[in-house]
Design an enzyme around this catalytic site. Structure first.
Site, PDB file in Angstrom:
ATOM      1  N   HIS A  48       0.845  -1.203   0.000  1.00 15.77           N
ATOM      2  CA  HIS A  48       0.000   0.000   0.000  1.00 15.77           C
ATOM      3  C   HIS A  48       0.879   1.252   0.000  1.00 15.77           C
ATOM      4  CE1 HIS A  48      -3.016  -2.694   2.292  1.00 15.77           C
ATOM      5  NE2 HIS A  48      -3.559  -2.445   1.121  1.00 15.77           N
ATOM      6  N   ARG A  76      -2.216  -5.855  -8.100  1.00 17.08           N
ATOM      7  CA  ARG A  76      -1.028  -6.723  -8.131  1.00 17.08           C
ATOM      8  C   ARG A  76      -1.087  -7.742  -9.253  1.00 17.08           C
ATOM      9  NH1 ARG A  76      -2.005  -8.646  -2.164  1.00 17.08           N
ATOM     10  NH2 ARG A  76      -4.024  -8.616  -3.193  1.00 17.08           N
ATOM     11  N   LYS A  87     -18.179  -5.956   8.474  1.00 18.81           N
ATOM     12  CA  LYS A  87     -16.946  -6.709   8.219  1.00 18.81           C
ATOM     13  C   LYS A  87     -16.138  -6.832   9.510  1.00 18.81           C
ATOM     14  CE  LYS A  87     -13.150  -6.769   4.962  1.00 18.81           C
ATOM     15  NZ  LYS A  87     -12.509  -6.148   3.830  1.00 18.81           N
ATOM     16  N   SER A 132      -2.286  -7.678   3.116  1.00 18.64           N
ATOM     17  CA  SER A 132      -2.698  -7.586   4.529  1.00 18.64           C
ATOM     18  C   SER A 132      -3.033  -8.978   5.051  1.00 18.64           C
ATOM     19  CB  SER A 132      -3.927  -6.680   4.662  1.00 18.64           C
ATOM     20  OG  SER A 132      -3.622  -5.389   4.233  1.00 18.64           O
TER      21      SER A 132
HETATM   22  O1  PNS Z   1      -8.703  -2.840   0.944  1.00 14.20           O
HETATM   23  P1  PNS Z   1      -9.996  -3.342   0.381  1.00 14.20           P
HETATM   24  O2  PNS Z   1     -10.717  -4.229   1.380  1.00 14.20           O
HETATM   25  O3  PNS Z   1      -9.843  -3.976  -0.967  1.00 14.20           O
HETATM   26  O4  PNS Z   1     -10.913  -2.032   0.172  1.00 14.20           O
HETATM   27  C1  PNS Z   1     -12.229  -2.140  -0.286  1.00 14.20           C
HETATM   28  C2  PNS Z   1     -12.922  -0.783  -0.149  1.00 14.20           C
HETATM   29  C3  PNS Z   1     -12.905  -0.333   1.295  1.00 14.20           C
HETATM   30  C4  PNS Z   1     -12.214   0.233  -1.014  1.00 14.20           C
HETATM   31  C5  PNS Z   1     -14.388  -0.973  -0.657  1.00 14.20           C
HETATM   32  O5  PNS Z   1     -14.997  -1.984   0.078  1.00 14.20           O
HETATM   33  C6  PNS Z   1     -15.210   0.301  -0.560  1.00 14.20           C
HETATM   34  O6  PNS Z   1     -15.101   1.161  -1.407  1.00 14.20           O
HETATM   35  N1  PNS Z   1     -15.995   0.417   0.525  1.00 14.20           N
HETATM   36  C7  PNS Z   1     -16.828   1.580   0.772  1.00 14.20           C
HETATM   37  C8  PNS Z   1     -18.304   1.269   0.532  1.00 14.20           C
HETATM   38  C9  PNS Z   1     -18.670   1.492  -0.932  1.00 14.20           C
HETATM   39  O7  PNS Z   1     -18.515   2.566  -1.486  1.00 14.20           O
HETATM   40  N2  PNS Z   1     -19.151   0.417  -1.571  1.00 14.20           N
HETATM   41  C10 PNS Z   1     -19.511   0.480  -2.962  1.00 14.20           C
HETATM   42  C11 PNS Z   1     -18.331   0.290  -3.886  1.00 14.20           C
HETATM   43  S1  PNS Z   1     -18.081  -1.400  -4.212  1.00 14.20           S
END
Ligand code: PNS
Length: 171
Positions: A23, A98, A49, A136
């Protein structure tokens, strides 16, 4: 000088559970781009989550990692990413990828965001090859095994000192 409102900003969103060197590589590379005055590292909280680290610890880890970048702000939010972009006036979401699996996953999210927040664009940044195995999930596994020396190799400097011992022992 531009007022904060007129600054061009990008958002790098994630769960950051915890933020890794992978990251950080993406954050560093985006922070260097002259296109953006401000880079938000946005820790998105999904109440449904389960995370290994609580929000406060994940923010502390992210802030410690990003402290050296003057134009990077670590923030958190429990709403939609698109709404956060609108609130901050950020028109660009940047996600590191990645591999093809990451791309497929990220593409679906980018399409969803585009459909609901058409003014916000998602850009993908290929991760640097040396970080292609860093995740992670891998860090959490190493911590559960109490393999701190290998976990440390995947984490920004000072991260292990922030991680509460009781959190590790739960897993
Ligand atoms: O690090 P991650 O778990 O891949 O991140 C995922 C994240 C947090 C970017 C994604 O779950 C997100 O955008 N969450 C916010 C809620 C949202 O906007 N959901 C709709 C888009 S899929």
């Amino acid at each position: 000088m531009k007022s904060e409102k007129n600054k061009t900003s990008a958002i790098i969103p994630g769960s950051f559970d915890p933020l890794t060197l992978g990251h950080l590589d993406v954050i560093k590379r985006v922070a260097r781009l002259s296109e953006f005055d401000i880079v938000y590292v946005a820790l998105l909280i999904n109440p449904d989550k389960k995370y290994l680290f609580d929000t406060e610890t994940r923010i502390k880890i992210a802030k410690n990692a990003c402290a050296e970048f003057a134009n990077v702000r670590v923030i958190s939010d429990d709403g939609l990413l698109g709404s956060l972009c609108e609130k901050l006036g950020a028109s660009v979401i940047i996600k590191g990828v990645r591999n093809a699996q990451d791309f497929d996953y990220e593409l679906k999210m980018a399409e969803w965001n585009k459909a609901h927040f058409p003014s916000v664009e998602t850009l993908f940044l290929p991760c640097s090859p040396e970080f292609s195995d860093v995740s992670s999930t891998r860090v959490r596994t190493l911590l559960a095994e109490k393999n701190y020396s290998d976990a440390e190799k995947l984490l920004p400097r000072g991260t292990l000192q922030i991680i509460p011992k009781k959190t590790e022992e739960k897993h």
